[in-house]
Design an enzyme around this catalytic site. Structure first.
Site, PDB file in Angstrom:
ATOM      1  N   TYR A 430     -33.901 -24.934  56.553  1.00  0.00           N
ATOM      2  CA  TYR A 430     -32.644 -25.190  55.846  1.00  0.00           C
ATOM      3  C   TYR A 430     -31.720 -23.975  55.812  1.00  0.00           C
ATOM      4  CZ  TYR A 430     -35.084 -23.782  51.398  1.00  0.00           C
ATOM      5  OH  TYR A 430     -35.782 -23.167  50.395  1.00  0.00           O
ATOM      6  N   GLU A 431     -30.466 -24.254  55.449  1.00  0.00           N
ATOM      7  CA  GLU A 431     -29.357 -23.284  55.514  1.00  0.00           C
ATOM      8  C   GLU A 431     -29.164 -22.745  56.929  1.00  0.00           C
ATOM      9  OE1 GLU A 431     -27.540 -23.416  53.125  1.00  0.00           O
ATOM     10  OE2 GLU A 431     -28.948 -24.293  51.716  1.00  0.00           O
ATOM     11  N   GLY A 432     -29.375 -23.600  57.898  1.00  0.00           N
ATOM     12  CA  GLY A 432     -29.281 -23.200  59.297  1.00  0.00           C
ATOM     13  C   GLY A 432     -30.649 -22.800  59.796  1.00  0.00           C
TER      14      GLY A 432
END
Length: 559
Positions: A430-432
């Site tokens: 997550y978050e890239g």
């Protein structure tokens, strides 16, 4: 084994590795005196050790669940969140104008590390709120700031980030959520979002959703996206939560780990929202929140690595089995065995490196804010994807080795070793994803021709350590080579390039630590003799280009 907050270790890194004194010397952060730092780390460490760590297992065994449309959180999580909020830890770096402390982001990251080690599932909640506060401070109207930020800081209200949709994934520009002007300063938001961390709870008065949506005249792709504040309950004239908005939690995901953190599918049916920032400029506003979160997620990986390391080493010291070369001179435990000691020292080396990278990144961001110097901003931007990817990769590796150190007992849930691995695994996604972080590093972060990378390497150079100086020189040559390649070849070598950079940074930090405290020299030797050589192998991978990857057809890969 109970978690012990590494207060002294954090202070050592700030004082002797990343130069936090430069931050405290600025006018902006003059209040971050040594006495203040000591008080903050000590008090936060006590809370994390005594209050939050006991909740970690509760969240795993008694997950958040949806009951008649209401999210019920894990036992004790409400009290744990209130301890975080009442301590002022949510708004440490927020503007004092709205009730924040105005302290450096470096101290926020240090405290966040300890909160995440104590209970990562709960720490996700204030992390999302902190990112939302920063986005509102940078982009929201004064009216929205005055209404929302004080309540977010106090913990009365909590914040979320709504990007992902079922059909879009990392391709945010493919979103379908729409926004229509109501003609009264508000907008009607309609659509579905998935993977919304802490999309609801039973201990907050209101949940404030930052939602990406497209106005009717929005261009295709990311250029036409706008950002909206969409609260669970509409504030009344006094600013208190009023009637329910037309949004709901459809379901909660059944996840590998982080069971105490409710990850929601959110449905918006003409929900009332307010524009944050300019129309069609939503991605710029959301990236303010995401960049904060990317460093924060790197720290989450570090958090689990620290907790898993403590857990595994305590088990190894307690477990008596077999004879070793140390004989009576050893502990008599499995920690005397060479392979167990290898794993334990790999953990120690990488936890220190991940912590130092994260704190170095945070110091750069603080210096950029305090001085306005573009060089500091570039340094912070360059280190952010490294901090995120290496921090989370370290969390996964340390947790995995922690299971291995437990032997068969690591595969048994009752020991708690497996929970760390299950909880931390998502942080690389997550978050890239970490692959996206690496692509950002060799793409956007090398658009300056490598200037930011070279500045960092200049800062590391001249160590008088033959192996590290050779690795620094090789990394400089590789950076020059990547800058000259087309983007596809850069992307093919992105992950190993990031890994090599992290290895070099880590070795340099360990040598700084050994110079400041000679008792740390043996660990520094492990870092430079056993792990630094990996950098050269990663650099060789980074130079291999994309041709070999695409020379193999999809049919062959799938065969």
């Amino acid at each position: 084994m109970p978690y012990r907050a590494p207060v002294a270790e954090l202070r050592f890194v700030l004082d002797h590795v990343v130069g936090f004194d430069r931050v405290a010397a600025t006018e902006t952060f003059a209040e971050a005196t040594p006495e203040t730092v000591d008080a903050i780390l000590t008090e936060a460490g006590r809370m994390c050790t005594d209050v939050l760590a006991p909740l970690n297992r509760e969240g795993d065994l008694h997950p958040a669940h949806l009951e008649n449309g209401v999210v019920r959180t894990s036992p004790g999580f409400g009290d744990g969140f209130r301890a975080i909020a009442d301590g002022g830890w949510i708004g440490m770096s927020a503007d004092p104008e709205h009730g924040g402390m105005g302290l450096p982001i470096t101290l926020t990251m240090a405290v966040n590390e300890m909160i995440g080690s104590g209970c990562l599932a709960l720490q996700l909640n204030p992390l999302m709120t902190q990112g939302q506060i920063e986005a509102l401070e940078a982009h929201a109207s004064p009216a929205l700031q005055d209404l929302y930020i004080p309540k977010l800081i106090s913990g009365e209200w909590c914040g979320t980030m709504n990007l992902t949709e079922p059909q879009a994934g990392s391709d945010v520009g493919a979103l379908r959520t729409k926004a229509e002007d109501n003609g009264d300063g508000t907008y009607a938001i309609t659509g579905q979002k998935i993977y919304i961390s802490w999309g609801d709870s039973d201990f907050a008065e209101n949940i404030c959703h930052l939602v990406l949506a497209r106005l009717p005249d929005g261009a295709p792709g990311t250029r036409g996206i706008s950002l909206f504040m969409v609260p669970k309950r509409l504030p009344d004239e006094a600013g208190n939560p009023g009637v329910a908005n037309t949004l709901k939690v459809v379901s909660l995901e059944h996840k590998l780990g982080l069971h105490g953190s409710p990850t929601a599918v959110m449905q918006y049916d003409g929900a009332t929202g307010w524009l944050v920032g300019e129309p069609h400029k939503g991605m710029a506003a959301m990236f303010t929140m995401m960049n904060n979160a990317r460093l924060g997620v790197g720290v989450q990986g570090l958090s689990v690595a620290e907790a898993a390391m403590q857990h595994a080493v305590a088990y190894a010291l307690d477990r008596k089995q077999g004879k070793t070369a140390l004989g009576d001179a050893g502990t008599g435990s499995i920690l005397d065995h060479a392979d167990v000691r290898r794993m334990a020292l790999d953990m120690k080396v990488d936890v220190f490196a991940a912590r130092s990278i994260a704190m170095d990144c945070a110091v750069a961001l603080d210096m950029a804010k305090a001085t306005g110097d573009a060089a500091w901003q570039a340094r912070g931007a360059f280190l952010t994807p490294i901090a995120k990817a290496f921090g989370t990769d370290t969390g996964i590796k340390v947790a995995n080795d922690g299971v291995q150190m437990h032997g068969g007992m690591g595969f048994v849930e009752e020991t708690g070793a497996a929970q760390y691995l299950r909880d931390v695994r998502v942080t690389a996604i997550y978050e890239g994803t970490n692959g996206i972080q690496a692509m950002d590093l060799v793409g956007r972060k090398l658009m300056d021709g490598g200037a930011a990378a070279f500045a960092i390497l200049d800062d590391l150079s001249g160590t008088n350590h033959e192996g590290l100086d050779a690795a620094i020189a090789a990394l400089r040559d590789l950076t020059e080579w990547l800058v000259a390649q087309d983007m596809q070849d850069r992307f093919a070598g992105a992950v190993p390039y990031l890994a090599a950079f992290a290895r070099v940074l880590g070795a340099a930090y360990h040598l700084r630590a050994a110079e400041a405290d000679t008792s740390r020299a043996p660990v520094a030797r492990v870092a430079t003799a056993r792990l630094l050589p990996e950098a050269m192998a990663e650099m060789a991978k980074a130079r291999s280009g994309a041709e070999a990857l695409y020379a193999v057809s999809s049919d062959v890969i799938a065969a």
